[in-house]
Design a protein around this motif. Structure first.
Motif, PDB file in Angstrom:
ATOM      1  N   PRO A  87       6.783  39.095 -44.241  1.00 24.79           N
ATOM      2  CA  PRO A  87       6.681  37.867 -43.907  1.00 24.79           C
ATOM      3  C   PRO A  87       5.228  37.503 -42.921  1.00 24.79           C
ATOM      4  CG  PRO A  87       8.260  38.799 -42.456  1.00 24.79           C
ATOM      5  CD  PRO A  87       7.578  39.962 -43.316  1.00 24.79           C
ATOM      6  N   ALA A  88       4.449  37.018 -43.673  1.00 20.98           N
ATOM      7  CA  ALA A  88       3.172  36.794 -43.335  1.00 20.98           C
ATOM      8  C   ALA A  88       3.015  35.591 -42.546  1.00 20.98           C
ATOM      9  CB  ALA A  88       1.964  36.955 -44.262  1.00 20.98           C
ATOM     10  N   THR A  89       2.303  35.448 -41.185  1.00 21.14           N
ATOM     11  CA  THR A  89       2.101  34.386 -40.390  1.00 21.14           C
ATOM     12  C   THR A  89       0.770  34.227 -40.013  1.00 21.14           C
ATOM     13  OG1 THR A  89       2.709  35.500 -38.663  1.00 21.14           O
ATOM     14  CG2 THR A  89       4.385  34.048 -39.570  1.00 21.14           C
ATOM     15  N   GLY A  90      -0.285  34.576 -41.121  1.00 23.19           N
ATOM     16  CA  GLY A  90      -1.779  34.397 -40.894  1.00 23.19           C
ATOM     17  C   GLY A  90      -2.469  35.884 -41.121  1.00 23.19           C
ATOM     18  N   ARG A  91      -3.588  36.319 -40.945  1.00 20.31           N
ATOM     19  CA  ARG A  91      -4.153  37.341 -41.517  1.00 20.31           C
ATOM     20  C   ARG A  91      -3.855  38.467 -41.313  1.00 20.31           C
ATOM     21  NH1 ARG A  91     -10.422  37.167 -42.467  1.00 20.31           N
ATOM     22  NH2 ARG A  91     -10.962  39.287 -42.091  1.00 20.31           N
ATOM     23  N   PHE A  92      -2.954  38.801 -40.218  1.00 21.62           N
ATOM     24  CA  PHE A  92      -2.468  40.659 -40.033  1.00 21.62           C
ATOM     25  C   PHE A  92      -1.444  40.564 -40.906  1.00 21.62           C
ATOM     26  CE2 PHE A  92      -5.559  39.318 -36.923  1.00 21.62           C
ATOM     27  CZ  PHE A  92      -6.239  40.522 -36.726  1.00 21.62           C
ATOM     28  N   PHE A 112       4.241  32.107 -44.492  1.00 24.97           N
ATOM     29  CA  PHE A 112       4.434  31.037 -43.815  1.00 24.97           C
ATOM     30  C   PHE A 112       3.468  30.011 -43.452  1.00 24.97           C
ATOM     31  CE2 PHE A 112       7.980  34.129 -43.746  1.00 24.97           C
ATOM     32  CZ  PHE A 112       9.095  33.039 -43.751  1.00 24.97           C
ATOM     33  N   GLY A 113       2.094  30.467 -43.800  1.00 30.90           N
ATOM     34  CA  GLY A 113       0.874  29.700 -43.493  1.00 30.90           C
ATOM     35  C   GLY A 113       0.419  30.276 -42.158  1.00 30.90           C
ATOM     36  N   LEU A 114      -0.274  29.227 -41.594  1.00 35.64           N
ATOM     37  CA  LEU A 114      -1.302  29.622 -40.364  1.00 35.64           C
ATOM     38  C   LEU A 114      -0.600  28.849 -39.169  1.00 35.64           C
ATOM     39  CD1 LEU A 114      -4.730  29.377 -42.131  1.00 35.64           C
ATOM     40  CD2 LEU A 114      -3.295  31.330 -41.674  1.00 35.64           C
ATOM     41  N   LYS A 115       0.563  27.941 -39.160  1.00 33.87           N
ATOM     42  CA  LYS A 115       0.899  27.425 -38.178  1.00 33.87           C
ATOM     43  C   LYS A 115       2.459  27.418 -37.622  1.00 33.87           C
ATOM     44  CE  LYS A 115      -2.867  23.830 -38.645  1.00 33.87           C
ATOM     45  NZ  LYS A 115      -3.669  24.258 -37.288  1.00 33.87           N
ATOM     46  N   ALA A 146      -5.029  36.178 -35.338  1.00 33.44           N
ATOM     47  CA  ALA A 146      -5.793  35.133 -36.114  1.00 33.44           C
ATOM     48  C   ALA A 146      -5.261  33.663 -35.593  1.00 33.44           C
ATOM     49  CB  ALA A 146      -5.985  35.353 -37.593  1.00 33.44           C
ATOM     50  N   THR A 147      -3.836  33.689 -35.818  1.00 31.54           N
ATOM     51  CA  THR A 147      -3.509  32.074 -35.711  1.00 31.54           C
ATOM     52  C   THR A 147      -3.004  31.974 -34.069  1.00 31.54           C
ATOM     53  OG1 THR A 147      -1.380  32.998 -36.343  1.00 31.54           O
ATOM     54  CG2 THR A 147      -2.629  31.949 -38.034  1.00 31.54           C
ATOM     55  N   SER A 148      -2.661  32.838 -33.547  1.00 34.26           N
ATOM     56  CA  SER A 148      -2.195  33.191 -32.151  1.00 34.26           C
ATOM     57  C   SER A 148      -0.773  32.499 -32.048  1.00 34.26           C
ATOM     58  CB  SER A 148      -3.040  32.532 -31.155  1.00 34.26           C
ATOM     59  OG  SER A 148      -3.069  31.004 -31.434  1.00 34.26           O
ATOM     60  N   THR A 333     -18.498  35.731 -24.173  1.00 38.18           N
ATOM     61  CA  THR A 333     -18.245  35.898 -25.570  1.00 38.18           C
ATOM     62  C   THR A 333     -16.949  35.414 -26.176  1.00 38.18           C
ATOM     63  OG1 THR A 333     -19.913  37.649 -25.638  1.00 38.18           O
ATOM     64  CG2 THR A 333     -18.481  37.179 -27.627  1.00 38.18           C
ATOM     65  N   LEU A 334     -16.952  34.081 -26.890  1.00 44.37           N
ATOM     66  CA  LEU A 334     -15.606  33.997 -27.293  1.00 44.37           C
ATOM     67  C   LEU A 334     -15.403  34.304 -28.795  1.00 44.37           C
ATOM     68  CD1 LEU A 334     -15.818  30.105 -26.555  1.00 44.37           C
ATOM     69  CD2 LEU A 334     -14.955  31.745 -25.104  1.00 44.37           C
ATOM     70  N   GLY A 335     -13.975  34.640 -29.128  1.00 42.39           N
ATOM     71  CA  GLY A 335     -13.731  35.177 -30.490  1.00 42.39           C
ATOM     72  C   GLY A 335     -14.121  34.254 -31.655  1.00 42.39           C
ATOM     73  N   ILE A 336     -14.315  34.911 -32.749  1.00 41.78           N
ATOM     74  CA  ILE A 336     -14.684  33.815 -33.848  1.00 41.78           C
ATOM     75  C   ILE A 336     -13.134  33.417 -34.451  1.00 41.78           C
ATOM     76  CG2 ILE A 336     -16.886  34.977 -34.456  1.00 41.78           C
ATOM     77  CD1 ILE A 336     -15.330  36.456 -36.507  1.00 41.78           C
ATOM     78  N   GLY A 337     -13.247  32.449 -35.172  1.00 40.49           N
ATOM     79  CA  GLY A 337     -12.116  32.096 -35.919  1.00 40.49           C
ATOM     80  C   GLY A 337     -11.902  32.943 -37.053  1.00 40.49           C
ATOM     81  N   LEU A 338     -10.537  33.226 -37.208  1.00 40.36           N
ATOM     82  CA  LEU A 338     -10.250  34.385 -38.310  1.00 40.36           C
ATOM     83  C   LEU A 338      -9.559  33.970 -39.172  1.00 40.36           C
ATOM     84  CD1 LEU A 338     -11.347  37.386 -38.437  1.00 40.36           C
ATOM     85  CD2 LEU A 338      -8.901  38.110 -37.245  1.00 40.36           C
TER      86      LEU A 338
END
Ligand SMILES: *Cc1c(COP(=O)(O)O)cnc(C)c1O
Length: 414
Positions: A87-92, A112-115, A146-148, A333-338
């Motif tokens: 069950p995927a909820t983002g990149r990882f 499950f998308g990114l949100k 990635a999505t937090s 340094t801020l993290g990049i969007g992933l």
């Protein structure tokens, strides 16, 4: 004018900030790897690692990053021809699935998308449909970096149990362990993977796989397990070298010892509460900024937002410009969007992330937020005024922190 000179702050979701105690512990000449202090220290670390994972199970330590820990965990319980449900909820989730594919394991992905968090009922449905029991494990990401987004692993376990399906529940806690409430045994997680460079506050280079008796029984049924990833000798070593399948990662171990001391001293409940409170301060600032401008938090529902990482959207080209400004003008340094993209921004430069995992306190978060607010100002990005003040109110106020209570376990003392 740059105001960056001074102590830099790498506010990305791993590697995280290293405590002085960890750095000092690592600064030494090569220790004796045959006997003495190092050997004793490693044996003493196992109970502390199990405390952080809240498990009575076993732990294997690898010299690798999170990707290595992903593969290590899989290599012990699944092989060619088996299937894992992801069950995927983002990149990882996709990343872990990809590791499984590399081992010849079939993957069945529910995206499950990114949100939105994973839906335990849909996982249960997929398990019920698997009448010939080809699915050997469910690979769930606790916090998707990635999505937090944070998934409710206890609810997932309950849904899995109701199906009577024997698949193992495997959890990726690389981003969450040592930051967010996690209770391996109480939540019924069979296998958990993590790495050293996030909540554990040590440089990248150590991977950990925790497993219980159910997972050990599955390991015993495996026809073949690659020697290096085999968790049996590492978790039940007769000789010291077996802990690591070779030379011990000497300096990382000293760093880890120091980090575990810090964790023990503060206590998990206090650590979870600290992360929760600091996360709420970040959300409060973001809500104010977004009230009169383009900034939004990627995850709308606070109940499923991570307390260790926050993904935000400012829109292209503002996101990338803000990151550049905070690094060059303010030393942050801020993290990049992933793994994020939009039709007019395929590489997701409009997104960025805050890492607030591990060795992070109120002054660092207020500093981070102050810098971001200054950056919005400097770049003329429309935003609501007073984000930092709203964050300070959360940090200074006595409002109780509402952790996600759906999961089992006591309420952490504030
Ligand atoms: C960081 C991270 C990983 C990967 O770790 P690496 O050390 O970069 O290989 C895997 N899963 C999650 C949730 C992570 O946050």
């Amino acid at each position: 004018m740059s105001l960056a000179q001074g102590r830099p702050y790498l506010a990305i979701p791993g590697p995280s900030v290293m405590p002085e105690e960890v750095l000092r512990a690592m600064h030494r000449s090569s220790p004796n790897i045959y006997e003495g202090a190092l050997v004793d220290m490693v044996r003493g670390m196992v109970p502390d690692l199990k405390y952080v994972a809240q498990t009575e199970g076993r732990v294997a330590i690898y010299i690798c990053n999170g990707h290595g820990a992903w593969e290590a965990a899989l290599a012990n319980v699944v092989g060619e021809g088996d299937t894992v449900l992801v069950p995927a909820t983002g990149r990882f989730g996709f990343g872990w699935a990809d590791m499984a594919n590399g081992l010849g394991v079939e993957t069945q992905i529910i995206d499950f998308g990114l949100k939105t968090p994973l839906d335990p009922d849909r996982v249960a449905e997929a398990l019920r449909a698997d009448t010939d029991r080809r699915i050997k494990a469910v690979l769930a990401t606790h916090v998707d970096t990635a999505t937090s987004l944070r998934n409710d692993l206890a609810a997932l376990r309950r849904a899995m149990d109701e199906t009577g399906h024997p698949a193992l529940l495997m959890a990726d806690c690389v981003a969450s362990l040592g930051c967010e409430e996690f209770r391996m045994d109480a939540w019924g997680v069979d296998v958990m993977v993590t790495g050293s460079q996030k909540g554990l506050m040590v440089p990248p280079g150590l991977g950990f796989v925790f497993f219980n008796d159910r997972a050990a029984a599955r390991r015993a049924e495996m026809k073949r397990v690659s020697r290096y990833w085999d968790w049996v000798p590492r978790s039940e070593p007769e000789f010291f070298y077996q802990f690591f399948g070779g030379t011990a990662p000497t300096h990382h171990l000293y760093g880890l010892r120091a980090a575990l001391d810090l964790i023990r001293e503060e206590g998990l409940d206090a650590i979870w509460s600290r992360h929760a409170r600091l996360a709420r301060a970040i959300w409060a600032a973001a809500d104010v900024w977004g009230s009169a401008g383009p900034l939004t938090l990627n995850i709308a529902d606070p109940a499923v937002r991570s307390h260790a990482v926050t993904a935000l959207r400012l829109g292209a080209p503002h996101g990338a410009r803000l990151r550049e400004w905070t690094a060059n003008s303010a030393g942050v340094t801020l993290g990049i969007g992933l793994g994020m993209s939009e039709p007019d921004d395929p590489s997701g430069t409009g997104f960025f992330r805050f890492g607030h995992m591990g060795h992070v306190n109120a002054h660092m978060i207020l500093g981070l937020l102050g810098v971001v607010e200054a950056g919005l100002q400097a770049l003329d990005v429309p935003h609501g005024r007073g984000g930092v003040a709203a964050a300070a109110e959360i940090i200074g106020g006595g409002t109780p922190v509402l952790l996600n209570r759906a999961a089992a376990g006591g309420i952490p003392a504030e």
